[in-house]
Motif scaffolding. Structure first.
Motif, PDB file in Angstrom:
ATOM      1  N   ARG A 628     -61.401 -80.838  30.134  1.00  0.00           N
ATOM      2  CA  ARG A 628     -59.959 -80.677  29.910  1.00  0.00           C
ATOM      3  C   ARG A 628     -59.610 -80.841  28.436  1.00  0.00           C
ATOM      4  NH1 ARG A 628     -58.589 -84.528  35.029  1.00  0.00           N
ATOM      5  NH2 ARG A 628     -58.477 -82.942  36.658  1.00  0.00           N
ATOM      6  N   VAL A 631     -60.575 -77.692  26.696  1.00  0.00           N
ATOM      7  CA  VAL A 631     -59.590 -76.631  26.937  1.00  0.00           C
ATOM      8  C   VAL A 631     -58.349 -76.865  26.085  1.00  0.00           C
ATOM      9  CG1 VAL A 631     -58.079 -75.620  28.686  1.00  0.00           C
ATOM     10  CG2 VAL A 631     -60.440 -76.169  29.262  1.00  0.00           C
ATOM     11  N   VAL A 662     -70.088 -70.216  33.767  1.00  0.00           N
ATOM     12  CA  VAL A 662     -68.827 -70.217  34.500  1.00  0.00           C
ATOM     13  C   VAL A 662     -68.552 -68.805  34.997  1.00  0.00           C
ATOM     14  CG1 VAL A 662     -66.344 -70.558  34.309  1.00  0.00           C
ATOM     15  CG2 VAL A 662     -67.890 -72.167  33.227  1.00  0.00           C
ATOM     16  N   ILE A 665     -63.668 -66.614  37.996  1.00  0.00           N
ATOM     17  CA  ILE A 665     -62.390 -67.175  37.560  1.00  0.00           C
ATOM     18  C   ILE A 665     -61.268 -66.446  38.305  1.00  0.00           C
ATOM     19  CG2 ILE A 665     -60.910 -67.668  35.581  1.00  0.00           C
ATOM     20  CD1 ILE A 665     -63.381 -67.472  33.811  1.00  0.00           C
ATOM     21  N   ARG A 680     -57.514 -67.748  31.135  1.00  0.00           N
ATOM     22  CA  ARG A 680     -58.774 -67.139  31.587  1.00  0.00           C
ATOM     23  C   ARG A 680     -59.752 -66.965  30.428  1.00  0.00           C
ATOM     24  NH1 ARG A 680     -61.563 -63.042  31.257  1.00  0.00           N
ATOM     25  NH2 ARG A 680     -60.076 -62.147  29.791  1.00  0.00           N
ATOM     26  N   ILE A 683     -61.389 -70.412  29.597  1.00  0.00           N
ATOM     27  CA  ILE A 683     -62.350 -70.832  30.626  1.00  0.00           C
ATOM     28  C   ILE A 683     -63.615 -69.979  30.551  1.00  0.00           C
ATOM     29  CG2 ILE A 683     -62.715 -71.168  33.097  1.00  0.00           C
ATOM     30  CD1 ILE A 683     -60.732 -73.089  31.827  1.00  0.00           C
ATOM     31  N   SER A 686     -66.318 -70.950  27.998  1.00  0.00           N
ATOM     32  CA  SER A 686     -66.884 -72.303  28.133  1.00  0.00           C
ATOM     33  C   SER A 686     -68.389 -72.288  27.888  1.00  0.00           C
ATOM     34  CB  SER A 686     -66.587 -72.862  29.525  1.00  0.00           C
ATOM     35  OG  SER A 686     -67.354 -74.010  29.792  1.00  0.00           O
ATOM     36  N   SER A 722     -54.111 -78.914  29.209  1.00  0.00           N
ATOM     37  CA  SER A 722     -54.778 -78.802  30.508  1.00  0.00           C
ATOM     38  C   SER A 722     -54.252 -79.866  31.427  1.00  0.00           C
ATOM     39  CB  SER A 722     -56.293 -78.949  30.336  1.00  0.00           C
ATOM     40  OG  SER A 722     -56.594 -80.203  29.794  1.00  0.00           O
TER      41      SER A 722
END
Length: 724
Positions: A628, A631, A662, A665, A680, A683, A686, A722
């Motif tokens: 988090r 992000v 990852v 999504i 998006r 994420i 990542s 986040s």
């Protein structure tokens, strides 16, 4: 075991009552030092009150009756040598180990936090004053204090440093760190008590409120001080320390802007005394020791008559302790033929026996008990036990049973009876395993009784007939095949005929369609080839409980089976572990459709959750909180949404694959397309995680993450964050 459970329940009641009294009478209504003292003392008091045994209530007065030595036979004993049996793990030892494990784990976390705090001194600029020691560390942290040391980031602006030092100096002056250490130790000892964790949280609030109040009272501007707190929201801050960074920010701002008057503080403290006194009366006060009064001595020539109450009590105790051995002969009422295998059970107890080949059964029960006699094909009977005289019980055939009594069944061929197969039987009733059901081979004395999990296993002749019965339930009969291992499942509330779960056999069940089978969390088409020795536990779901979890396909019920070991699919009785195409379901974990492998189902919770990589060499991997923060650092407020003043929460889900990447999504909620695309993008970029594990195997894990996009009113700077 039972005293420990009672003690834990009493501690929970005491903790809940005392914490409720704090929330109603004291919280932010009296001086903060009284709040801190109350929380520390009541957490300890809640654990102490159930241990007290203060003799307050008057004891009983018991009149002693003359002792009459019982006429007992003389027994001789023999001391057997110690065979050196293995150590057995009892439930008490298991629970004690679990408690110690939790206490050591929480204490270890506290020790690790102290160690990390000490490491912040490496390479830091340290200066000492008369009141505290200031450590300016190069690691980006949220400012905090521990004991008499204040830790700040060396790049903290000089304009904020004065307010930070004033805040942390207040913590040091009030010795808040010592209170936090004491509360953490009590949490370690009472980790199973949720109210202890809530009290620790309330103690943190009181300490932070007190420090904020001291800073504002010294003349600092409220608005600038609130901005300083807001800018300290990110960075490392251990739970055991006192600091500006805390999820209490909203409560602290409210406390600064809306002061609660502390009126009648002593009266409010006194208002908690009835709660403490009531808990002492309920759990701490006991009766005094009983007073035994000897009966008056009667003249030698006269007769002595015992008081009526003593005589009645003695007779009741003698009757309760007296047992008798009942001998029964169970016969068919029509032809007077002995009935073999009839279940004789003491009413209201699991104690019972089975009649022999000549229909006789012997059972020892308390005098005055009732015995229930039942057999497949007959109507059950209940008789009372008055003495030890033999009793003949005649059972009437039940024409509605749907089959003939066992003695009328044709004998199986001798050759088939000699072949032994392993049969496992599972019985359940009202969505729960049914213990005490009798599983018997027709026409023989071979049988077993299901255990607490409703399971029984026995060796029976191939192609024989099984009889399953339980008092108060409709009996069942099943035909055993010639396979080496077979499994049967019975609903002991059955009303209609159906199919068994083992191919080629017939049983009586309540449903005409097969239920849904879940083996180790994976849907399986059939369980006929499961190895019964591999089953660890089994549960049954019906009606709304089944459809709520598994949808319409579970309308006929769900049977959830957990296997022993780390195998992710159901094991079979074949040694090579191979299955044909029709049997390949849950064991493969990947379904093959049209020659293309599908992705495995992602787990929501695993034994070892995925870990997110960090930039700290000492701790290379962190949890979801580190993700988090990553992000928060990388997300950018879309210009289009900023110009239109659009904000809100984006909720998305993603899967951490077996290789740490990852994928998948998916958008669950988004107020605007631009906000969704930005969330998006972050994420998807990542870095690779350390994948999760379940029973020693790497698996896919699914997460759900909220990302908030907010426009702050204090400035024109957008603030994405986040979700927490």
């Amino acid at each position: 075991m039972k005293p420990a459970i009672i003690y834990m329940l009493e501690v929970l009641v005491c903790s809940g009552v005392l914490l409720a009294a704090y929330a109603i009478l004291l919280e932010r209504r009296v001086k903060f030092r009284w709040c801190r003292l109350y929380l520390l003392l009541t957490t300890f008091t809640a654990a102490l009150i159930p241990l007290l045994r203060i003799p307050v209530w008057p004891g009983r007065v018991v009149a002693a009756a003359p002792a009459i030595p019982p006429d007992l036979p003389v027994w001789t004993g023999e001391v057997l040598p110690d065979e050196g049996g293995s150590f057995a793990v009892t439930p008490e030892i298991f629970c004690l180990g679990l408690y110690l494990l939790g206490a050591v784990l929480i204490a270890g976390v506290m020790a690790w936090q102290v160690f990390r705090i000490h490491r912040l001194r490496r390479g830091a600029e340290i200066s000492r004053t008369g009141d505290y020691t200031l450590v300016r560390t190069r690691q980006e942290i949220a400012s905090f204090s521990f004991l008499r040391t204040i830790y700040v980031w060396d790049k903290t602006p000089a304009g904020e440093l004065a307010a930070i030092l004033a805040h942390e100096s207040s913590h040091i002056a009030h010795r808040h760190s010592i209170e936090r250490i004491l509360m953490e130790l009590m949490k370690a000892l009472l980790w199973w008590n949720p109210f202890a964790w809530i009290a620790a949280r309330r103690l943190t609030e009181a300490e932070e409120f007190e420090a904020d109040n001291d800073v504002l009272s010294s003349g600092y501007d409220r608005a600038e001080y609130m901005q300083t707190i807001f800018r300290q929201l990110f960075g490392y801050s251990p739970e055991i320390a006192n600091g500006l960074r805390n999820s209490l920010t909203k409560k602290r701002f409210k406390m600064m802007t809306k002061q609660t008057k502390s009126r009648h503080g002593l009266l409010r403290l006194a208002g908690t005394l009835p709660a403490v006194i009531g808990l002492l009366c309920a759990f701490g006060f006991t009766s005094r020791a009983a007073v035994i009064v000897a009966p008056a001595t009667a003249p030698a020539t006269g007769t002595t008559e015992e008081p009526a109450d003593i005589r009645t009590a003695a007779d009741a105790m003698q009757k309760q302790d007296k047992t008798c051995t009942a001998t029964l002969s169970v016969v068919d009422k029509k032809d007077k033929r002995p009935i073999e295998g009839a279940l004789v059970q003491a009413a209201g107890t699991p104690k019972g026996t089975v009649t022999s080949k000549d229909g006789r059964a012997v059972i020892t029960v308390p005098e005055g008990s009732e015995l229930k006699i039942s057999h497949i094909g007959y109507e059950p009977r209940t008789i009372g036990v008055k003495d030890e005289n033999p009793v003949v019980v005649s059972l009437i055939r039940n024409p509605k049973a749907g089959f003939t009594p066992t003695d009328d069944l044709p004998d199986a061929p001798q050759k088939q009876q000699q072949e032994q197969v392993t049969v496992s039987v599972a019985t359940y009733k009202d969505n729960a395993p049914l213990a005490g059901a009798l599983v018997k081979v027709s026409g023989s004395q071979i049988g077993a009784v299901t255990n607490d999990e409703g399971l029984a296993a026995l060796q029976v002749p191939a192609n024989s007939a099984l009889e399953i019965s339980h008092i108060g339930c409709k009996p069942h009969i099943a035909q055993v095949g010639d396979k080496a291992r077979q499994m049967f499942m019975f609903d002991m509330q059955a009303e209609t005929a159906g199919k068994s779960e083992t191919e080629g056999t017939t049983v009586t069940t309540t449903v005409t369609d097969k239920p849904l089978y879940i083996v180790n969390g994976i849907e399986t088409k059939e369980i006929g080839k499961l190895d019964p020795d591999r089953i660890e536990s089994m549960s049954v779901l019906k009606n709304k409980a089944a459809t709520a979890l598994y949808g319409e396909k579970a309308r006929n019920g769900v049977i959830v089976i957990t296997l022993k070991g780390a195998d992710m699919g159901p094991a079979t009785s074949e040694s090579n572990g191979k299955r044909d195409d029709a049997e390949q379901t849950a064991a493969n974990a990947i379904a093959i459709k049209n020659g293309t492998p599908e992705k495995e189902e992602a787990f929501l919770v695993t034994e070892t959750m995925p870990l997110f990589p960090t930039e700290d060499p000492a701790a290379p991997y962190g949890d979801l909180g580190n993700f988090r923060a990553w992000v928060q650092k990388n997300v950018k407020y879309p210009a289009e949404a900023f110009e239109k003043g659009i904000g809100g929460r984006v909720v998305l889900s993603f899967v951490v694959e077996k290789d740490g990447s990852v994928s998948d999504i998916e958008k669950l909620q988004a107020p605007d397309a631009s906000l969704w695309e930005e969330a998006r993008r972050v994420i998807a970029s990542s870095p690779k995680w350390k994948p999760g594990e379940q029973r020693g195997q790497i698996v896919r894990v699914k997460y759900t993450l909220p990302v908030d996009f907010r426009l702050t009113k204090a400035s024109d700077t957008p603030a994405p964050e986040s979700g927490k």
